[in-house]
Design a protein around this motif. Structure first.
Motif, PDB file in Angstrom:
ATOM      1  N   ILE A   1     -27.574 -23.170   1.316  1.00  0.00           N
ATOM      2  CA  ILE A   1     -26.330 -22.937   2.035  1.00  0.00           C
ATOM      3  C   ILE A   1     -25.458 -22.061   1.159  1.00  0.00           C
ATOM      4  O   ILE A   1     -24.964 -22.507   0.124  1.00  0.00           O
ATOM      5  N   GLN A   2     -25.272 -20.817   1.555  1.00  0.00           N
ATOM      6  CA  GLN A   2     -24.522 -19.897   0.710  1.00  0.00           C
ATOM      7  C   GLN A   2     -24.267 -18.605   1.474  1.00  0.00           C
ATOM      8  O   GLN A   2     -24.766 -18.407   2.571  1.00  0.00           O
ATOM      9  N   THR A   3     -23.511 -17.703   0.870  1.00  0.00           N
ATOM     10  CA  THR A   3     -23.338 -16.390   1.446  1.00  0.00           C
ATOM     11  C   THR A   3     -24.578 -15.562   1.122  1.00  0.00           C
ATOM     12  O   THR A   3     -25.321 -15.880   0.216  1.00  0.00           O
TER      13      THR A   3
ATOM     14  N   ARG B   1     -18.447 -15.428 -10.591  1.00  0.00           N
ATOM     15  CA  ARG B   1     -18.206 -16.612  -9.745  1.00  0.00           C
ATOM     16  C   ARG B   1     -19.483 -16.926  -8.975  1.00  0.00           C
ATOM     17  O   ARG B   1     -19.949 -16.130  -8.158  1.00  0.00           O
ATOM     18  N   ILE B   2     -20.054 -18.091  -9.252  1.00  0.00           N
ATOM     19  CA  ILE B   2     -21.281 -18.537  -8.593  1.00  0.00           C
ATOM     20  C   ILE B   2     -20.895 -19.384  -7.384  1.00  0.00           C
ATOM     21  O   ILE B   2     -20.154 -20.366  -7.524  1.00  0.00           O
ATOM     22  N   PRO B   3     -21.353 -19.029  -6.188  1.00  0.00           N
ATOM     23  CA  PRO B   3     -20.979 -19.806  -5.002  1.00  0.00           C
ATOM     24  C   PRO B   3     -21.600 -21.193  -5.016  1.00  0.00           C
ATOM     25  O   PRO B   3     -22.631 -21.413  -5.660  1.00  0.00           O
ATOM     26  N   GLY B   4     -20.989 -22.114  -4.316  1.00  0.00           N
ATOM     27  CA  GLY B   4     -21.564 -23.438  -4.164  1.00  0.00           C
ATOM     28  C   GLY B   4     -22.658 -23.426  -3.115  1.00  0.00           C
ATOM     29  O   GLY B   4     -22.837 -22.459  -2.376  1.00  0.00           O
ATOM     30  N   GLY B   5     -23.405 -24.498  -3.044  1.00  0.00           N
ATOM     31  CA  GLY B   5     -24.462 -24.585  -2.056  1.00  0.00           C
ATOM     32  C   GLY B   5     -25.346 -25.786  -2.280  1.00  0.00           C
ATOM     33  O   GLY B   5     -25.093 -26.602  -3.172  1.00  0.00           O
ATOM     34  N   THR B   6     -26.372 -25.907  -1.475  1.00  0.00           N
ATOM     35  CA  THR B   6     -27.326 -27.013  -1.570  1.00  0.00           C
ATOM     36  C   THR B   6     -28.730 -26.432  -1.691  1.00  0.00           C
ATOM     37  O   THR B   6     -29.075 -25.489  -0.981  1.00  0.00           O
TER      38      THR B   6
ATOM     39  N   LYS C   1     -39.228 -33.270  -6.606  1.00  0.00           N
ATOM     40  CA  LYS C   1     -38.245 -32.319  -6.117  1.00  0.00           C
ATOM     41  C   LYS C   1     -37.178 -33.078  -5.347  1.00  0.00           C
ATOM     42  O   LYS C   1     -37.472 -34.058  -4.657  1.00  0.00           O
ATOM     43  N   HIS C   2     -35.946 -32.638  -5.471  1.00  0.00           N
ATOM     44  CA  HIS C   2     -34.858 -33.379  -4.867  1.00  0.00           C
ATOM     45  C   HIS C   2     -33.703 -32.441  -4.539  1.00  0.00           C
ATOM     46  O   HIS C   2     -33.530 -31.403  -5.166  1.00  0.00           O
ATOM     47  N   GLN C   3     -32.926 -32.813  -3.553  1.00  0.00           N
ATOM     48  CA  GLN C   3     -31.823 -31.957  -3.103  1.00  0.00           C
ATOM     49  C   GLN C   3     -30.613 -32.130  -4.008  1.00  0.00           C
ATOM     50  O   GLN C   3     -30.257 -33.232  -4.405  1.00  0.00           O
TER      51      GLN C   3
END
Length: 371
Positions: A43-45, A69-74, A91-93
């Motif tokens: 989830i990001q730009t 600036r590093i964007p947030g996300g999952t 592996k994990h989210q």
């Protein structure tokens, strides 16, 4: 402000004292069994969105005071190929909040400014405390000769030819007088290397610099997310192109380790900052050049805790050396090669004793985004 502690023995000096040790930052990889791949959700730009040729890098990537600036996300954190070690699973989210990250590794020039401003003395410049050493050694271990306890650090030296890979002491040597100002030993200096990454810095040294600069060290989740550069589940910061074809993308070992580095990437040691193309977030050298300290303790089961919903252990656990506190290092170095150490993979976890510095270990910092 930071405080400086008495120096205990680095894990790498244990090796120099003929104790059983496998150099974790360049150890042979444990080949994992095939695992079912999980779909990655990001989830990001879109970092690949085309921009006018006239648009500057500062506009493409939000850059301020040398930080991006590093964007947030999952994303799903963990091993992606059959090269992955057991500690890269399960592996994990992970959800990441936006943060600022140094565009490149901290350089000798930057570290010198810190030392001149504070009078800081690095771990490698302090004598080793035998009383602290004994806490990490088997009972009854004899005290080494006094010269072994003098300030120094571990330095890589290429061998004269092929050697068995079971003993890193063949290419790593304890050198009295080696430190960040004298990376190869007391007769070396930083001439022509002020814009190379600083090396021979311990976790304590990196933390001290970060505190002085008003920053901190990244978590390994932040580091992995940033290394991906906005790409969809890449194996390397540059994408999925095999490392053997990527000598123009990062500084790592091309040839037969530990005696033949062909230098196809232009260097046989550290490289100056911004020599190779940045990743999708505008970060340089997220693969190769030098290993980078992370904030986290190394714990072999950290991912198992996280996937079960438990808090990550705030302690170190390396089954190979359970008595030695270790922190996570990421990104690989100029010594990495797929034949023995694919440290430039974005998911590759390594561990190093927190009071150790080596000639291929440095760091970069991050800063929280103010709300």
């Amino acid at each position: 402000m930071f405080t400086q502690t008495n120096r205990s023995i680095p894990a790498y000096l244990l090796m120099a004292l003929s104790l059983t040790y496998f150099l974790t930052s360049c150890s042979s990889e444990q080949r994992s069994s095939k695992r079912k791949e999980e779909k990655i959700t990001v989830i990001q730009t879109d970092p690949n969105k085309k921009t006018p040729e006239t648009q500057s890098k500062a506009q493409q990537w939000q850059i301020k005071d040398g930080m991006v600036r590093i964007p947030g996300g999952t994303f799903v954190m963990g091993g992606k190929t059959d090269q992955a070690s057991a500690d890269e699973f399960p592996k994990h989210q992970k959800e990441i909040q936006p943060f600022w990250m140094d565009q490149h590794e901290v350089t000798n020039r930057q570290f010198q400014e810190f030392v001149e401003a504070t009078g800081y003395v690095t771990t490698a410049e302090r004598a080793i405390d035998w009383e602290e050493i004994k806490k990490q050694l088997p009972p009854g271990t004899p005290k080494p000769a006094e010269e072994m306890l003098q300030p120094g650090s571990m330095v890589f030296f290429a061998t004269d030819g092929p050697v068995p890979m079971d003993n890193p002491s063949r290419w790593w040597k304890w050198v009295i007088g080696a430190n960040w100002k004298h990376p190869m030993g007391p007769d070396s200096d930083l001439e022509g290397k002020m814009d190379h990454p600083v090396v021979h810095v311990s976790y304590e040294d990196a933390n001290a610099y970060a505190e002085w600069a008003g920053k901190r060290l990244p978590t390994e989740a932040e580091w992995e997310w940033a290394a991906m550069g906005g790409k969809d589940d890449p194996v390397y910061p540059w994408g999925n192109e095999p490392a053997k074809n990527a000598s123009d993308k990062a500084n790592f070992w091309q040839g037969l380790f530990p005696f033949q580095d062909r230098g196809e990437d232009g260097f046989t040691g550290t490289a100056p900052l911004m020599t190779y193309p940045p990743n999708g977030y505008g970060l340089y050298d997220m693969a190769g050049n030098v290993w980078e300290w992370c904030e986290d303790w190394y714990h072999v089961q950290a991912y198992s805790y996280e996937i079960s919903g438990k808090e990550r252990p705030q302690m170190s656990l390396d089954p190979d050396e359970p008595m030695i506190p270790k922190r996570v290092v990421r990104g690989g170095s100029f010594l990495c090669n797929d034949s023995y150490c694919s440290g430039y993979r974005v998911s590759r976890r390594m561990k190093t004793s927190e009071d150790s510095g080596l000639s291929h270990t440095g760091f970069r910092c991050v800063r929280d985004v103010k709300k």
